[in-house]
Design an enzyme around this catalytic site. Structure first.
Site, short mmCIF file in Angstrom:
data_model
loop_
_atom_site.label_atom_id
_atom_site.label_comp_id
_atom_site.label_asym_id
_atom_site.label_seq_id
_atom_site.Cartn_x
_atom_site.Cartn_y
_atom_site.Cartn_z
N GLU A 22 0.78 -1.29 0.10
CA GLU A 22 -0.06 -0.24 -0.01
C GLU A 22 0.95 1.31 0.15
OE1 GLU A 22 -3.00 -0.76 3.37
OE2 GLU A 22 -4.30 -1.98 2.40
N GLU A 26 -5.92 -7.90 -1.00
CA GLU A 26 -6.04 -7.56 0.69
C GLU A 26 -7.85 -7.69 -0.01
OE1 GLU A 26 -4.38 -5.31 3.25
OE2 GLU A 26 -2.42 -5.78 2.71
C1 BGP Z 1 -4.18 -2.52 4.71
C2 BGP Z 1 -3.25 -3.20 5.37
C3 BGP Z 1 -3.27 -4.37 6.27
C4 BGP Z 1 -4.68 -4.93 6.60
C5 BGP Z 1 -6.15 -4.27 6.42
C6 BGP Z 1 -7.06 -4.50 7.41
O1 BGP Z 1 -4.12 -1.24 5.26
O2 BGP Z 1 -2.19 -3.81 4.38
O3 BGP Z 1 -2.07 -4.25 6.66
O4 BGP Z 1 -3.83 -4.42 8.12
O5 BGP Z 1 -5.48 -2.96 5.67
O6 BGP Z 1 -6.76 -3.54 8.29
P1 BGP Z 1 -7.41 -3.29 9.33
O7 BGP Z 1 -6.04 -4.00 9.63
O8 BGP Z 1 -6.76 -1.87 10.53
O9 BGP Z 1 -7.93 -3.48 9.67
#
Ligand code: BGP
Length: 476
Positions: free
Chosen positions: A182, A374
């Protein structure tokens, strides 16, 4: 049952990251990283966003990354569970500071290499292809303290050394690579995104875009090196995705949405096309940014990625009148609340059609294969009286997003694979909670770090197993 449009070699799997899963934060020579300094609780946000001038560990704080779900000691059993679901790909990251504890050493820490060799061999044993992120929100802390992290050009050399070590050490075990997770999050969450802390009074945009330039050069450079070391290597960029919708058809709202999209796509424009987009000049001028670009940098940028990977949780929405009072956040990107969409318990809107729209936009713009690395629903899970977790809400979310992927494929978008986030429960990046769960596999650990760490298959585990076995045909 729906007719499958997924290609026969479609890569079904799931994703985790070192800092949210491994724990063992100082084991076998590992150094501290940025995320190891980010506590759970009230002080989390100011540190993540880089709003403090200095960070240090504090005995009164709880740091979720230090133990996480202890994937470090459980990787064999965890990978066996993923294999049981039928995974063909497993996205995980290497902790830079396991290989280079300080980040600026000449030689790597062999224990770190040994650990990841064992992990990748375990994947191979189960016929699972690793998809490896080189930097997932974890810069070695020494590089922050001594060099100011990515604001310093020297980071390019350190990252190059680290990446070269990975490509050589894991050659034959890994062929799918992502450079920076990201990458656009650097603008929205500068410390967790890129290890940036600010001095009072400095032009933060200048610091962020200069750091971005260094990351973009480093990314292109290691893309070239990956191809030189093994032409079979496939390297991708990684965007925190989700299109901005205009809040209304008022031209000013439409224009704001376009600008907001450009802010994020700026990074992928460079990594995918190999040069700075034409709109960058005006953006830099308006923000008072003057980039220090060295001879040769623009040539290095021409080493473009093989595929475009992205995360998608939610679409976004923008209006010309956006202000802090009328916005919500998902993935730390500010957005107007969209009145047409439901939201998760954490306020992230649920919009499967937005995934189809985002995929079409990305392919129209880049004409490179996409990889959805993701996606998922962060939710609270409860055991029922029979000791089961019936996470139908998660199944529904994923089913609708898989349908949207299929529709985008029908639209003509090539998609290499799908790795839903947090396939095994892990620490949330935004909140540091364990109770914001994404997994097909439950991990017994709570927000304070207590629990047995026992792994339990949820209902979604068996559902996803069926989805994979039917190559996305059976979504019931
Ligand atoms: C993205 C990241 C992840 C992950 C995901 C979900 O931003 O790449 O590392 O954590 O989001 O977000 P969160 O864990 O804040 O719910």
């Amino acid at each position: 049952m729906t007719d499958s449009q997924f290609p026969a070699n479609f890569l079904w799997g799931g994703a985790i990251a070192a800092n949210q899963a491994e724990g063992a934060h100082l084991a076998e020579g590992k150094g501290l990283t940025t995320v190891d300094m980010i506590p759970h609780g009230a002080n989390r946000m100011p540190i993540k966003l880089g709003l403090v001038d200095k960070v240090a560990l504090d005995d009164n704080e709880f740091y979720p990354s230090h133990d996480a779900i202890d994937f470090y000691h459980n990787y064999k059993d965890d990978i066996a569970l993923l294999a049981e679901m039928g995974f063909k790909v497993f996205r995980l990251s290497i902790a830079w500071s396991r290989l280079y504890p300080n980040g600026d050493e000449e030689e790597p820490n062999q224990q770190g290499i040994d650990f990841y060799t064992k992990v990748f061999e375990e994947c191979q044993k189960h016929g699972i292809e690793p998809l490896v992120t080189l930097c997932h929100f974890d810069v070695p802390m020494h590089l922050v303290e001594k060099y100011g992290s990515w604001r310093n050009r020297k980071l390019i050399t350190f990252f190059e050394r680290y990446a070269r070590t990975c490509f050589n050490a894991f050659d034959g075990l890994v062929k799918y690579w992502l450079t920076f997770n990201e990458i656009n999050i650097l603008l929205h969450s500068p410390f967790s995104g890129a290890g940036l802390l600010f001095q009072p009074g400095e032009n933060r945009d200048q610091v962020k875009y200069q750091a971005a330039h260094h990351e973009l050069v480093a990314s292109a450079l290691v893309t070239r090196i990956a191809h030189e070391i093994n032409p079979q290597n496939k390297v991708g960029c990684m965007l925190a995705g989700g299109n901005f919708y205009p809040y209304s058809c008022k031209p000013e709202d439409v224009f704001t949405a376009m600008e907001k999209d450009r802010e994020n796509l700026f990074f992928i424009d460079v990594q995918s096309r190999g040069y700075y987009p034409s709109y960058a000049k005006k953006v830099f001028k308006d923000k008072g940014v003057e980039l220090d670009i060295h001879d040769g940098d623009l040539d290095i940028l021409k080493n473009t990625v093989d595929f475009v990977s992205f995360s998608y949780y939610a679409s976004r929405c923008a209006s010309a009148e956006m202000n802090s009072g009328n916005t919500s956040e998902a993935n730390v990107v500010k957005s107007i609340k969209n009145p047409h969409l439901p939201a998760s318990d954490w306020g992230w809107v649920i919009d499967p059609l937005g995934l189809r729209i985002t995929m079409n936009t990305l392919y129209d713009r880049y004409q490179k294969p996409l990889f959805l690395v993701e996606n998922g629903l962060g939710a609270m899970d409860e055991f029922d009286s029979e000791g089961q977790i019936n996470d139908d809400y998660r199944i529904n979310y994923l089913r609708e997003h898989i349908k949207a992927m299929k529709q985008a494929i029908d639209d003509g978008v090539p998609l290499l694979g799908f790795t839903p986030w947090g396939c095994i429960d892990l620490v949330s990046a935004s909140t540091g909670e364990m109770s914001k769960r994404y997994g097909f596999i439950h991990v017994d650990r709570n927000d304070k770090g207590h629990g047995t760490l026992a792994r339990t298959r949820k209902k979604s585990f068996y559902w996803y197993q069926k989805v994979i076995a039917s190559n996305g045909t059976d979504l019931d």
